[in-house]
Design a protein around this motif. Structure first.
Motif, PDB file in Angstrom:
ATOM      1  N   ARG A  15      77.084  68.731  13.904  1.00 50.92           N
ATOM      2  CA  ARG A  15      76.810  69.017  15.046  1.00 50.92           C
ATOM      3  C   ARG A  15      78.002  69.787  15.632  1.00 50.92           C
ATOM      4  NH1 ARG A  15      76.304  63.856  18.673  1.00 50.92           N
ATOM      5  NH2 ARG A  15      77.681  63.155  17.371  1.00 50.92           N
ATOM      6  N   THR A 131      84.519  58.826  18.753  1.00 54.32           N
ATOM      7  CA  THR A 131      84.245  58.537  20.289  1.00 54.32           C
ATOM      8  C   THR A 131      85.517  58.106  21.049  1.00 54.32           C
ATOM      9  OG1 THR A 131      81.911  57.962  19.666  1.00 54.32           O
ATOM     10  CG2 THR A 131      83.022  56.782  21.727  1.00 54.32           C
ATOM     11  N   ILE A 201      74.102  51.765  22.546  1.00 50.39           N
ATOM     12  CA  ILE A 201      75.324  51.333  21.717  1.00 50.39           C
ATOM     13  C   ILE A 201      76.313  52.114  22.041  1.00 50.39           C
ATOM     14  CG2 ILE A 201      76.118  50.539  19.778  1.00 50.39           C
ATOM     15  CD1 ILE A 201      73.396  49.775  18.888  1.00 50.39           C
ATOM     16  N   TYR A 205      82.380  47.990  18.483  1.00 48.42           N
ATOM     17  CA  TYR A 205      81.721  46.571  17.963  1.00 48.42           C
ATOM     18  C   TYR A 205      82.736  45.476  17.801  1.00 48.42           C
ATOM     19  CZ  TYR A 205      77.967  49.987  16.292  1.00 48.42           C
ATOM     20  OH  TYR A 205      77.046  51.227  16.410  1.00 48.42           O
ATOM     21  N   THR A 229      72.532  49.625  13.112  1.00 47.42           N
ATOM     22  CA  THR A 229      71.727  48.989  14.090  1.00 47.42           C
ATOM     23  C   THR A 229      70.568  48.075  13.487  1.00 47.42           C
ATOM     24  OG1 THR A 229      72.215  50.911  15.520  1.00 47.42           O
ATOM     25  CG2 THR A 229      70.325  49.834  16.169  1.00 47.42           C
ATOM     26  N   ARG A 250      82.791  57.013  28.201  1.00 50.41           N
ATOM     27  CA  ARG A 250      82.592  57.469  26.834  1.00 50.41           C
ATOM     28  C   ARG A 250      82.668  58.919  26.690  1.00 50.41           C
ATOM     29  NH1 ARG A 250      78.867  58.064  23.055  1.00 50.41           N
ATOM     30  NH2 ARG A 250      77.283  58.285  24.799  1.00 50.41           N
TER      31      ARG A 250
HETATM   32  C1  G1P Z   1      75.895  55.837  15.890  1.00 53.45           C
HETATM   33  C2  G1P Z   1      74.949  54.693  15.992  1.00 53.45           C
HETATM   34  C3  G1P Z   1      74.289  54.582  17.408  1.00 53.45           C
HETATM   35  C4  G1P Z   1      75.175  54.672  18.656  1.00 53.45           C
HETATM   36  C5  G1P Z   1      75.873  55.905  18.632  1.00 53.45           C
HETATM   37  C6  G1P Z   1      77.073  55.805  19.455  1.00 53.45           C
HETATM   38  O1  G1P Z   1      74.677  57.152  16.228  1.00 53.45           O
HETATM   39  O2  G1P Z   1      74.236  54.637  14.689  1.00 53.45           O
HETATM   40  O3  G1P Z   1      73.594  53.222  17.286  1.00 53.45           O
HETATM   41  O4  G1P Z   1      74.424  54.372  19.931  1.00 53.45           O
HETATM   42  O5  G1P Z   1      76.790  56.019  17.277  1.00 53.45           O
HETATM   43  O6  G1P Z   1      77.670  57.252  19.489  1.00 53.45           O
HETATM   44  P1  G1P Z   1      75.306  58.696  15.523  1.00 53.45           P
HETATM   45  O7  G1P Z   1      75.978  59.074  16.923  1.00 53.45           O
HETATM   46  O8  G1P Z   1      76.327  58.476  14.482  1.00 53.45           O
HETATM   47  O9  G1P Z   1      74.050  59.238  15.213  1.00 53.45           O
END
Ligand code: G1P
Length: 292
Positions: A15, A131, A201, A205, A229, A250
Protein backbone atom coordinates in the motif's frame (compact mmCIF):
# COMPACT_ATOMS: atom_id res chain seq x y z
CA UNK A 1 3.60 -10.89 34.19
CA UNK A 2 3.96 -10.18 30.49
CA UNK A 3 7.64 -9.77 29.66
CA UNK A 4 7.77 -10.63 25.97
CA UNK A 5 6.40 -8.96 22.88
CA UNK A 6 6.19 -10.02 19.26
CA UNK A 7 6.20 -7.39 16.52
CA UNK A 8 5.15 -8.74 13.12
CA UNK A 9 6.97 -6.61 10.54
CA UNK A 10 7.40 -8.83 7.52
CA UNK A 11 4.67 -7.46 5.24
CA UNK A 12 5.51 -6.28 1.74
CA UNK A 13 4.09 -2.79 2.23
CA UNK A 14 2.27 -2.87 -1.11
CA UNK A 15 0.00 0.00 0.00
CA UNK A 16 3.04 2.28 0.20
CA UNK A 17 4.86 1.57 -3.05
CA UNK A 18 7.20 2.72 -4.47
CA UNK A 19 8.69 3.88 -1.10
CA UNK A 20 8.61 0.30 0.18
CA UNK A 21 10.20 -1.36 -2.84
CA UNK A 22 13.59 -1.64 -1.15
CA UNK A 23 12.97 -0.47 2.41
CA UNK A 24 10.62 -1.71 5.12
CA UNK A 25 7.43 0.32 5.69
CA UNK A 26 8.24 0.01 9.41
CA UNK A 27 11.28 2.26 8.79
CA UNK A 28 9.19 5.09 7.31
CA UNK A 29 9.84 7.98 9.68
CA UNK A 30 7.29 10.12 11.44
CA UNK A 31 9.35 13.32 11.42
CA UNK A 32 12.71 11.87 12.50
CA UNK A 33 11.85 8.56 14.15
CA UNK A 34 11.08 5.31 12.30
CA UNK A 35 7.61 3.91 12.93
CA UNK A 36 9.01 0.71 14.45
CA UNK A 37 10.87 2.72 17.09
CA UNK A 38 7.59 4.19 18.35
CA UNK A 39 6.20 0.64 18.51
CA UNK A 40 9.24 -0.70 20.41
CA UNK A 41 8.97 2.31 22.76
CA UNK A 42 5.32 1.45 23.51
CA UNK A 43 6.36 -2.11 24.43
CA UNK A 44 9.22 -0.87 26.61
CA UNK A 45 6.95 1.70 28.31
CA UNK A 46 4.60 -1.21 29.11
CA UNK A 47 7.31 -3.11 31.00
CA UNK A 48 8.37 -5.44 28.16
CA UNK A 49 12.05 -6.38 28.19
CA UNK A 50 12.26 -8.88 25.37
CA UNK A 51 11.03 -8.30 21.82
CA UNK A 52 10.89 -10.65 18.87
CA UNK A 53 10.53 -8.92 15.52
CA UNK A 54 9.13 -11.08 12.73
CA UNK A 55 11.20 -9.84 9.86
CA UNK A 56 11.67 -10.84 6.24
CA UNK A 57 13.55 -10.05 3.04
CA UNK A 58 14.33 -6.34 2.47
CA UNK A 59 14.02 -5.67 6.20
CA UNK A 60 17.71 -5.41 7.17
CA UNK A 61 17.43 -1.66 7.88
CA UNK A 62 15.32 -2.47 10.97
CA UNK A 63 18.06 -4.66 12.41
CA UNK A 64 20.70 -2.00 11.70
CA UNK A 65 18.52 0.62 13.37
CA UNK A 66 18.43 -1.24 16.69
CA UNK A 67 22.15 -2.10 16.52
CA UNK A 68 25.09 0.10 17.53
CA UNK A 69 26.65 2.35 14.88
CA UNK A 70 30.12 2.81 16.28
CA UNK A 71 31.47 5.10 13.53
CA UNK A 72 28.51 7.44 13.95
CA UNK A 73 28.87 7.40 17.75
CA UNK A 74 32.61 8.25 17.46
CA UNK A 75 31.84 11.13 15.15
CA UNK A 76 29.10 12.55 17.40
CA UNK A 77 31.37 12.17 20.46
CA UNK A 78 34.25 13.99 18.74
CA UNK A 79 31.93 16.79 17.68
CA UNK A 80 30.54 16.93 21.25
CA UNK A 81 26.99 16.47 20.03
CA UNK A 82 25.98 14.97 23.37
CA UNK A 83 22.20 15.01 22.97
CA UNK A 84 22.34 13.26 19.60
CA UNK A 85 25.00 10.85 20.87
CA UNK A 86 22.82 9.82 23.81
CA UNK A 87 19.75 9.49 21.60
CA UNK A 88 21.56 7.27 19.08
CA UNK A 89 23.22 5.19 21.79
CA UNK A 90 19.90 4.68 23.60
CA UNK A 91 18.23 3.09 20.56
CA UNK A 92 20.56 0.08 20.74
CA UNK A 93 19.77 -0.37 24.44
CA UNK A 94 15.99 -0.02 24.39
CA UNK A 95 15.29 -3.75 24.84
CA UNK A 96 16.62 -7.20 24.04
CA UNK A 97 15.54 -7.46 20.43
CA UNK A 98 15.59 -10.73 18.50
CA UNK A 99 14.65 -11.44 14.92
CA UNK A 100 13.19 -14.33 13.01
CA UNK A 101 12.41 -14.25 9.31
CA UNK A 102 9.05 -15.19 7.90
CA UNK A 103 10.10 -17.07 4.80
CA UNK A 104 6.95 -16.52 2.78
CA UNK A 105 4.24 -13.91 3.24
CA UNK A 106 1.44 -16.25 4.28
CA UNK A 107 -0.51 -13.99 6.63
CA UNK A 108 -0.46 -12.47 10.12
CA UNK A 109 -1.35 -15.83 11.69
CA UNK A 110 1.61 -17.48 9.98
CA UNK A 111 3.90 -14.65 11.15
CA UNK A 112 2.80 -15.10 14.77
CA UNK A 113 3.34 -18.88 14.51
CA UNK A 114 7.06 -18.17 13.98
CA UNK A 115 7.20 -16.87 17.58
CA UNK A 116 6.25 -20.18 19.23
CA UNK A 117 9.78 -21.28 20.21
CA UNK A 118 10.57 -17.82 21.54
CA UNK A 119 7.50 -17.26 23.70
CA UNK A 120 7.23 -20.89 24.91
CA UNK A 121 4.64 -21.28 27.66
CA UNK A 122 4.28 -17.60 28.47
CA UNK A 123 1.54 -15.18 27.47
CA UNK A 124 2.92 -12.40 25.27
CA UNK A 125 1.99 -9.07 23.72
CA UNK A 126 1.65 -8.53 19.97
CA UNK A 127 2.12 -5.06 18.48
CA UNK A 128 1.71 -4.63 14.73
CA UNK A 129 4.85 -2.93 13.41
CA UNK A 130 3.02 -0.47 11.14
CA UNK A 131 0.64 0.90 13.76
CA UNK A 132 1.39 3.69 16.22
CA UNK A 133 -1.03 4.45 19.01
CA UNK A 134 -0.82 7.76 20.79
CA UNK A 135 -2.21 7.56 24.32
CA UNK A 136 -1.60 8.66 27.88
CA UNK A 137 -1.14 5.09 29.15
CA UNK A 138 0.53 2.88 26.51
CA UNK A 139 -2.13 0.66 24.93
CA UNK A 140 -0.05 -2.48 25.54
CA UNK A 141 -0.06 -1.54 29.24
CA UNK A 142 -3.85 -1.07 29.07
CA UNK A 143 -4.14 -4.59 27.60
CA UNK A 144 -1.80 -6.09 30.22
CA UNK A 145 -4.01 -4.62 32.96
CA UNK A 146 -7.12 -6.21 31.37
CA UNK A 147 -5.26 -9.52 30.88
CA UNK A 148 -4.29 -9.55 34.55
CA UNK A 149 -7.86 -8.92 35.60
CA UNK A 150 -9.48 -11.55 33.33
CA UNK A 151 -6.57 -14.01 32.79
CA UNK A 152 -7.76 -14.30 29.19
CA UNK A 153 -6.57 -13.53 25.67
CA UNK A 154 -7.17 -9.80 25.21
CA UNK A 155 -7.58 -7.94 21.94
CA UNK A 156 -7.46 -4.15 21.51
CA UNK A 157 -10.41 -2.76 19.56
CA UNK A 158 -11.73 0.62 18.50
CA UNK A 159 -14.93 1.94 16.99
CA UNK A 160 -14.65 2.54 13.22
CA UNK A 161 -17.21 4.02 10.81
CA UNK A 162 -19.52 1.27 9.50
CA UNK A 163 -18.38 1.79 5.90
CA UNK A 164 -14.78 0.97 6.95
CA UNK A 165 -15.43 -2.41 8.60
CA UNK A 166 -14.21 -4.33 5.54
CA UNK A 167 -10.65 -3.05 6.17
CA UNK A 168 -10.35 -4.70 9.60
CA UNK A 169 -10.87 -7.72 11.77
CA UNK A 170 -14.26 -7.11 13.41
CA UNK A 171 -15.45 -8.53 16.74
CA UNK A 172 -18.84 -9.23 18.28
CA UNK A 173 -19.81 -10.26 21.79
CA UNK A 174 -21.31 -9.34 25.10
CA UNK A 175 -20.46 -6.25 27.09
CA UNK A 176 -18.77 -6.90 30.45
CA UNK A 177 -18.06 -3.26 31.32
CA UNK A 178 -17.90 0.07 29.48
CA UNK A 179 -14.67 -0.90 27.65
CA UNK A 180 -14.53 -4.70 27.92
CA UNK A 181 -16.46 -7.35 25.99
CA UNK A 182 -16.49 -11.15 26.07
CA UNK A 183 -15.96 -11.96 22.40
CA UNK A 184 -17.72 -14.78 20.58
CA UNK A 185 -17.28 -13.54 17.03
CA UNK A 186 -14.16 -12.64 15.09
CA UNK A 187 -14.43 -11.97 11.34
CA UNK A 188 -11.53 -10.78 9.21
CA UNK A 189 -12.48 -7.99 6.81
CA UNK A 190 -16.24 -8.69 6.65
CA UNK A 191 -18.69 -6.91 4.36
CA UNK A 192 -20.90 -4.31 6.07
CA UNK A 193 -23.74 -6.89 6.07
CA UNK A 194 -21.64 -9.64 7.68
CA UNK A 195 -20.02 -7.41 10.34
CA UNK A 196 -21.30 -8.20 13.86
CA UNK A 197 -20.41 -4.66 15.03
CA UNK A 198 -18.21 -1.73 14.11
CA UNK A 199 -15.54 -2.64 16.66
CA UNK A 200 -12.28 -3.20 14.78
CA UNK A 201 -9.14 -4.99 15.95
CA UNK A 202 -6.63 -2.21 16.56
CA UNK A 203 -3.26 -3.94 16.08
CA UNK A 204 -2.47 -4.84 19.71
CA UNK A 205 -3.11 -8.18 21.43
CA UNK A 206 -2.18 -10.21 24.52
CA UNK A 207 -2.05 -13.84 23.42
CA UNK A 208 -1.57 -17.05 25.37
CA UNK A 209 0.38 -20.12 24.14
CA UNK A 210 -2.99 -21.70 23.22
CA UNK A 211 -3.00 -19.46 20.14
CA UNK A 212 -0.39 -21.75 18.54
CA UNK A 213 -2.68 -24.80 18.72
CA UNK A 214 -5.54 -22.67 17.42
CA UNK A 215 -3.35 -21.53 14.50
CA UNK A 216 -2.45 -25.14 13.69
CA UNK A 217 -6.16 -25.97 13.51
CA UNK A 218 -7.14 -22.95 11.41
CA UNK A 219 -7.39 -23.21 7.61
CA UNK A 220 -6.31 -20.39 5.34
CA UNK A 221 -8.82 -17.54 5.22
CA UNK A 222 -9.08 -14.11 3.56
CA UNK A 223 -6.59 -13.62 0.70
CA UNK A 224 -5.64 -17.28 1.03
CA UNK A 225 -3.56 -16.34 4.11
CA UNK A 226 -3.52 -17.77 7.63
CA UNK A 227 -5.44 -15.12 9.58
CA UNK A 228 -4.82 -14.48 13.28
CA UNK A 229 -8.45 -13.31 13.47
CA UNK A 230 -9.69 -16.77 12.35
CA UNK A 231 -7.49 -18.50 14.95
CA UNK A 232 -8.92 -16.19 17.62
CA UNK A 233 -12.43 -17.19 16.49
CA UNK A 234 -11.45 -20.86 16.98
CA UNK A 235 -10.01 -20.04 20.38
CA UNK A 236 -13.35 -18.61 21.58
CA UNK A 237 -14.82 -22.14 21.35
CA UNK A 238 -12.28 -23.32 23.96
CA UNK A 239 -11.59 -20.39 26.27
CA UNK A 240 -12.53 -16.87 27.18
CA UNK A 241 -11.37 -14.08 24.87
CA UNK A 242 -12.02 -10.46 25.77
CA UNK A 243 -11.69 -7.15 23.95
CA UNK A 244 -10.63 -3.81 25.38
CA UNK A 245 -11.70 -0.59 23.66
CA UNK A 246 -8.50 1.41 23.54
CA UNK A 247 -8.02 4.79 25.11
CA UNK A 248 -5.86 6.49 22.52
CA UNK A 249 -5.63 7.33 18.86
CA UNK A 250 -4.42 4.81 16.29
CA UNK A 251 -2.33 5.67 13.25
CA UNK A 252 -1.93 3.17 10.41
CA UNK A 253 1.41 4.05 8.82
CA UNK A 254 1.04 1.57 5.97
CA UNK A 255 -1.64 3.76 4.41
CA UNK A 256 -0.48 6.90 2.58
CA UNK A 257 -3.23 9.29 3.73
CA UNK A 258 -2.97 8.12 7.35
CA UNK A 259 0.79 8.52 7.13
CA UNK A 260 0.41 12.15 6.04
CA UNK A 261 -2.09 12.84 8.83
CA UNK A 262 0.21 11.22 11.38
CA UNK A 263 3.15 13.35 10.32
CA UNK A 264 1.09 16.54 10.58
CA UNK A 265 -0.37 15.66 13.99
CA UNK A 266 2.96 14.57 15.44
CA UNK A 267 4.67 17.72 14.12
CA UNK A 268 2.01 19.87 15.77
CA UNK A 269 2.76 18.08 19.05
CA UNK A 270 6.53 18.68 18.84
CA UNK A 271 7.63 21.75 20.77
CA UNK A 272 10.19 22.93 18.22
CA UNK A 273 7.75 22.70 15.29
CA UNK A 274 4.34 23.40 16.84
CA UNK A 275 4.17 27.17 16.32
CA UNK A 276 5.99 27.59 12.97
CA UNK A 277 4.33 24.51 11.51
CA UNK A 278 0.87 25.60 12.67
CA UNK A 279 1.41 29.08 11.16
CA UNK A 280 2.58 27.47 7.91
CA UNK A 281 -0.41 25.09 7.73
CA UNK A 282 -2.86 27.92 8.42
CA UNK A 283 -1.33 30.02 5.66
CA UNK A 284 -1.37 27.14 3.18
CA UNK A 285 -4.97 26.27 4.02
CA UNK A 286 -6.05 29.92 3.60
CA UNK A 287 -4.22 30.21 0.27
CA UNK A 288 -5.79 26.98 -0.96
CA UNK A 289 -9.23 27.56 0.47
CA UNK A 290 -11.25 26.57 -2.56
CA UNK A 291 -13.77 23.80 -3.20
CA UNK A 292 -12.06 20.71 -4.62
C1 G1P B 1 -4.47 -6.66 10.33
C2 G1P B 1 -5.42 -7.66 11.00
C3 G1P B 1 -6.79 -7.02 11.22
C4 G1P B 1 -6.64 -5.73 12.01
C5 G1P B 1 -5.65 -4.78 11.30
C6 G1P B 1 -5.39 -3.56 12.16
O1 G1P B 1 -4.93 -6.42 9.02
O2 G1P B 1 -5.52 -8.82 10.21
O3 G1P B 1 -7.63 -7.91 11.90
O4 G1P B 1 -7.90 -5.10 12.17
O5 G1P B 1 -4.41 -5.44 11.06
O6 G1P B 1 -4.52 -2.68 11.52
P1 G1P B 1 -3.98 -5.73 7.90
O7 G1P B 1 -4.06 -4.24 8.17
O8 G1P B 1 -2.61 -6.27 8.08
O9 G1P B 1 -4.61 -6.09 6.59
Amino acid sequence: MIKKAVIPAAGLGTRFLPATKAQPKEMLPIIDTPTIQYVVQEAVDSGIEDILIISGRNKRAMEDHFDRNVELEDRLAKEEKDTLFNEIRHIADMANIHYVRQKEILGLGDAIYYARFHTGNEPFAVLLGDTIINSVMPVTQQLIDVYEQYQATTVAVEVVPRDKVSRYGIVGGEKLSDHIMAIDQFIEKPSVQEAPSNLAIAGRYILTPEIYTALEQTPKGKNNELQLTDALMNLTHKEKVVSHTIQGKRYDIGNKLDYLKTTVEFALRRKEFAKPFYDYLKKIVEENDRPL
